[in-house]
Write a protein that holds these residues in place. Structure first.
Motif, PDB file in Angstrom:
ATOM      1  N   LEU A 165       0.816  -1.212   0.000  1.00 59.01           N
ATOM      2  CA  LEU A 165       0.000   0.000   0.000  1.00 59.01           C
ATOM      3  C   LEU A 165       0.859   1.276   0.000  1.00 59.01           C
ATOM      4  N   ALA A 166       1.840   1.317   0.897  1.00 57.79           N
ATOM      5  CA  ALA A 166       2.653   2.540   0.977  1.00 57.79           C
ATOM      6  C   ALA A 166       3.492   2.728  -0.284  1.00 57.79           C
ATOM      7  N   GLU A 167       4.006   1.612  -0.830  1.00 54.19           N
ATOM      8  CA  GLU A 167       4.782   1.711  -2.073  1.00 54.19           C
ATOM      9  C   GLU A 167       3.889   2.170  -3.230  1.00 54.19           C
ATOM     10  N   LEU A 168       2.633   1.700  -3.208  1.00 56.48           N
ATOM     11  CA  LEU A 168       1.685   2.113  -4.249  1.00 56.48           C
ATOM     12  C   LEU A 168       1.452   3.623  -4.181  1.00 56.48           C
ATOM     13  N   ILE A 169       1.316   4.141  -2.954  1.00 55.39           N
ATOM     14  CA  ILE A 169       1.116   5.590  -2.776  1.00 55.39           C
ATOM     15  C   ILE A 169       2.315   6.357  -3.353  1.00 55.39           C
ATOM     16  N   VAL A 170       3.512   5.885  -3.008  1.00 53.16           N
ATOM     17  CA  VAL A 170       4.729   6.553  -3.483  1.00 53.16           C
ATOM     18  C   VAL A 170       4.820   6.481  -5.002  1.00 53.16           C
ATOM     19  N   GLN A 171       4.517   5.278  -5.560  1.00 57.88           N
ATOM     20  CA  GLN A 171       4.627   5.118  -7.012  1.00 57.88           C
ATOM     21  C   GLN A 171       3.596   5.975  -7.739  1.00 57.88           C
ATOM     22  N   LEU A 172       2.351   5.927  -7.281  1.00 57.06           N
ATOM     23  CA  LEU A 172       1.309   6.729  -7.948  1.00 57.06           C
ATOM     24  C   LEU A 172       1.590   8.223  -7.797  1.00 57.06           C
ATOM     25  N   GLY A 173       2.205   8.618  -6.675  1.00 59.32           N
ATOM     26  CA  GLY A 173       2.494  10.034  -6.432  1.00 59.32           C
ATOM     27  C   GLY A 173       3.780  10.512  -7.096  1.00 59.32           C
ATOM     28  N   HIS A 174       4.423   9.664  -7.908  1.00 60.88           N
ATOM     29  CA  HIS A 174       5.702  10.004  -8.575  1.00 60.88           C
ATOM     30  C   HIS A 174       6.696  10.551  -7.554  1.00 60.88           C
ATOM     31  N   ASP A 175       6.727   9.886  -6.418  1.00 63.67           N
ATOM     32  CA  ASP A 175       7.497  10.347  -5.273  1.00 63.67           C
ATOM     33  C   ASP A 175       8.623   9.348  -5.008  1.00 63.67           C
ATOM     34  N   ARG A 176       9.378   9.595  -3.942  1.00 62.89           N
ATOM     35  CA  ARG A 176      10.397   8.633  -3.529  1.00 62.89           C
ATOM     36  C   ARG A 176      10.064   8.155  -2.114  1.00 62.89           C
ATOM     37  N   PRO A 177      10.412   6.889  -1.767  1.00 58.22           N
ATOM     38  CA  PRO A 177      10.158   6.423  -0.402  1.00 58.22           C
ATOM     39  C   PRO A 177      10.988   7.246   0.593  1.00 58.22           C
ATOM     40  N   SER A 178      10.441   7.435   1.815  1.00 58.74           N
ATOM     41  CA  SER A 178      11.228   8.197   2.787  1.00 58.74           C
ATOM     42  C   SER A 178      11.415   7.437   4.096  1.00 58.74           C
ATOM     43  N   HIS A 179      11.047   6.146   4.084  1.00 51.76           N
ATOM     44  CA  HIS A 179      11.209   5.315   5.285  1.00 51.76           C
ATOM     45  C   HIS A 179      11.358   3.894   4.784  1.00 51.76           C
ATOM     46  N   ILE A 180      12.128   3.061   5.500  1.00 54.73           N
ATOM     47  CA  ILE A 180      12.339   1.689   5.031  1.00 54.73           C
ATOM     48  C   ILE A 180      11.033   0.897   5.090  1.00 54.73           C
ATOM     49  N   LEU A 181      10.308   1.047   6.182  1.00 56.21           N
ATOM     50  CA  LEU A 181       9.124   0.225   6.397  1.00 56.21           C
ATOM     51  C   LEU A 181       7.839   0.916   5.974  1.00 56.21           C
ATOM     52  N   VAL A 182       7.792   2.213   6.148  1.00 57.81           N
ATOM     53  CA  VAL A 182       6.593   2.999   5.827  1.00 57.81           C
ATOM     54  C   VAL A 182       7.003   4.043   4.788  1.00 57.81           C
ATOM     55  N   PRO A 183       7.142   3.616   3.530  1.00 54.18           N
ATOM     56  CA  PRO A 183       7.721   4.519   2.515  1.00 54.18           C
ATOM     57  C   PRO A 183       6.963   5.830   2.350  1.00 54.18           C
ATOM     58  N   ALA A 184       5.639   5.820   2.685  1.00 55.58           N
ATOM     59  CA  ALA A 184       4.839   7.050   2.518  1.00 55.58           C
ATOM     60  C   ALA A 184       4.602   7.731   3.861  1.00 55.58           C
ATOM     61  N   ILE A 185       5.530   7.564   4.794  1.00 55.69           N
ATOM     62  CA  ILE A 185       5.363   8.102   6.151  1.00 55.69           C
ATOM     63  C   ILE A 185       5.177   9.625   6.132  1.00 55.69           C
ATOM     64  N   HIS A 186       5.690  10.265   5.076  1.00 59.50           N
ATOM     65  CA  HIS A 186       5.635  11.726   5.007  1.00 59.50           C
ATOM     66  C   HIS A 186       4.303  12.230   4.464  1.00 59.50           C
ATOM     67  N   LYS A 187       3.407  11.308   4.089  1.00 58.22           N
ATOM     68  CA  LYS A 187       2.109  11.721   3.531  1.00 58.22           C
ATOM     69  C   LYS A 187       0.996  11.502   4.566  1.00 58.22           C
ATOM     70  N   ASN A 188       0.038  12.418   4.628  1.00 62.90           N
ATOM     71  CA  ASN A 188      -1.117  12.169   5.492  1.00 62.90           C
ATOM     72  C   ASN A 188      -2.297  11.675   4.645  1.00 62.90           C
ATOM     73  N   ARG A 189      -3.412  11.386   5.317  1.00 64.42           N
ATOM     74  CA  ARG A 189      -4.533  10.722   4.643  1.00 64.42           C
ATOM     75  C   ARG A 189      -5.139  11.554   3.509  1.00 64.42           C
ATOM     76  N   SER A 190      -5.239  12.848   3.728  1.00 64.50           N
ATOM     77  CA  SER A 190      -5.882  13.645   2.664  1.00 64.50           C
ATOM     78  C   SER A 190      -4.953  13.752   1.449  1.00 64.50           C
ATOM     79  N   GLU A 191      -3.651  13.775   1.685  1.00 65.12           N
ATOM     80  CA  GLU A 191      -2.716  13.780   0.545  1.00 65.12           C
ATOM     81  C   GLU A 191      -2.839  12.461  -0.229  1.00 65.12           C
ATOM     82  N   ILE A 192      -3.006  11.359   0.508  1.00 67.62           N
ATOM     83  CA  ILE A 192      -3.134  10.045  -0.147  1.00 67.62           C
ATOM     84  C   ILE A 192      -4.429   9.984  -0.970  1.00 67.62           C
TER      85      ILE A 192
END
Ligand code: SF4
Length: 479
Positions: free
Chosen positions: A132-159
């Motif tokens: 799920l978190a990798e999907l968020i990062v990939q769809l957002g054309h972003d980069r992971p920012s945590h080993i386990l929670v790659p989308a840790i820097h995003k909140n729910r409304s951004e997702i």
């Protein structure tokens, strides 16, 4: 990539990101502390984990050969890759040979490290992340920012915004009335991914562990997406760093206790999938394992630095690090952020680039990372060693010159006494004022105040306090 302080400065200005990071790291940190405290023999487990990894690393060539034999005997094909380019070429060729133009992926640090998705895309092959978190990062054309929670820097409304605008471009769109409720977001991701799982002929994974004596690969995860990828497609390609090998099945028992408590603060992982070669009519009928070096042999050659290869990517060190908590993962310029990134990246890539020379300094050396690490990697020791390497290579010229000057002064008692008189004189002139900036010390005083020099030396203080003739002599020199 600019040096860490420059990237960190812009990360610090992102107030929302800092709030997201603080909330998430503190939550995971508290959960971890609670479940670790339930295990009275935790320290013994840490030692057993470190010992198992050290045994594997000390005899790595032997265990890798044993792993290859075990895998091959059970029907898997083993490929060896010296570097990222070779590993990507092997995977692209394997996927092309199956005649497909897409793969589903299990979250894997090794494939991020070698930039496999980019290589597949360049070859006209779509690589769909299913975590799920990798999907968020990939769809957002972003980069992971945590080993386990790659989308840790995003909140729910951004997702929610990412799902709404991006899902439809690559598959099933998000529902029109999608809200930022976690259950609605998870449902949207599940429906989007399901069509990809069901049609995929090839899956690509990493492995958390590779057991040499049985030829078993292991993936632990929380969502079940990994298990779908590891069981449904006809062909499975696993990209595995050579340091993932464990000598025996018994060692796996230790690791499966250390990893979930350290990573997600859970007593066990919701999904632990193990696969050993190929089995008739059950799971993938073609299994390829690509064993990747990509700088690991170089790390192994350093008796101190090789500790970093014990890492089981739990991310406990990130969640307790005061530097990571404020800057997030992007500032580290790699898929390995936080304390482990600060020691692993400069060893894997060398310290010649600006970012890699700066990473050993991206730490307060507080030691919280060592206390949290389930395999006892002494990250502060590695940071100090790497700082020495950077200075010896001519990086941080001002610091290097200051250290040479200090050595010259400290090697002669008379010089030391003169320097002390100068310092105390400066202390009397400065008085109570705070020195915020000193010309020539730009980089150093940009980030911190200069400590005010004392108005007298210890020897002067001693002489004043013990004026009975036994006090040390200010000029007596450095015995
Ligand atoms: S260094 Fe230790 S704490 Fe950090 S990710 Fe690796 S195993 Fe976990």
């Amino acid at each position: 990539m600019p040096a860490f302080p420059a990237s960190a400065r812009s990360a610090l200005a992102k107030t929302q990101q800092r709030a997201n990071l603080r909330g998430a790291t503190h939550t995971i940190r508290a959960k971890r502390a609670q479940v670790v405290a339930e295990v009275p023999e935790w320290e013994a487990l840490r030692v057993a984990g470190a010992d198992a990894k050290d045994e594997a690393l000390t005899h790595l060539a032997d265990y890798l050969e044993q792993l290859e034999e075990s895998l091959t005997a059970r029907g898997a094909a083993v490929h060896w890759a010296r570097d990222a380019e070779e590993a990507n070429r092997i995977v692209v060729d394997l996927v092309r040979a199956k005649g497909v133009d897409e793969v589903v992926k299990v979250k894997s640090m090794a494939t991020q490290e070698i930039e496999l998705n980019e290589a597949l895309e360049a070859a006209g092959i779509g690589a769909w992340e299913t975590d799920l978190a990798e999907l968020i990062v990939q769809l957002g054309h972003d980069r992971p920012s945590h080993i386990l929670v790659p989308a840790i820097h995003k909140n729910r409304s951004e997702i929610r915004d990412i799902f709404t605008s991006e899902m439809g471009k690559v598959g099933r769109p998000a529902p029109d009335d999608l809200t930022d409720e976690p259950a609605r977001l998870a449902e949207a991701a599940r429906l989007h991914l399901r069509e990809k799982f069901l049609r995929a002929k090839v899956a690509v994974s990493g492995a958390n562990f590779a057991v040499a004596d049985t030829g078993t690969l292991v993936v632990v995860e929380s969502e079940g997406n990994g298990r779908m990828c590891l069981t449904l497609p006809e062909t499975l390609i696993s990209v595995v760093g050579i340091e993932k090998v464990l000598p025996t099945w018994g060692d796996l028992g230790v690791m499966l206790q250390l990893l979930p408590r350290s990573s997600t603060g859970e007593r066990m992982n919701p999904y632990t999938t193990m696969w050993t070669g190929v089995h008739d009519d059950d799971g993938p009928q073609e299994v390829h394992v690509v064993l990747v070096d990509n700088g690991r042999s170089h790390v192994l050659a350093d008796p101190v630095g090789r500790q970093a290869l014990r890492c089981i990517r739990c991310s406990a060190c990130l969640n307790v690090c005061p530097v990571y908590e404020r800057t997030g993962g992007h500032a580290y310029g790699s898929v390995y952020p936080g304390p482990i990134g600060a020691v692993l990246n400069p060893q894997l890539r060398g310290t010649t680039s600006e970012i890699d020379a700066s990473l050993p300094y991206a730490s307060s050396l507080c030691g919280a990372c060592f206390d949290a690490c389930p395999v006892r990697i002494d990250i502060p020791e590695l940071l100090v060693q790497l700082r020495g390497t950077v200075v010896e290579q001519g990086g941080h010229r001002a610091e290097s010159a200051a250290m040479r000057a200090a050595a010259w002064v400290l090697s002669d008692p008379k010089r030391l006494a003169i320097a002390q008189r100068g310092a105390t004189l400066a202390g009397r002139i400065v008085g109570d004022r705070t020195v915020r900036r000193v010309p020539g010390l730009g980089g150093w005083t940009d980030a911190r105040d200069l400590p005010t020099p004392p108005t007298e030396t210890f020897r002067q203080w001693w002489a004043r306090e013990h004026a009975d003739g036994h006090a040390g002599d200010e000029q007596g020199g450095g015995r």
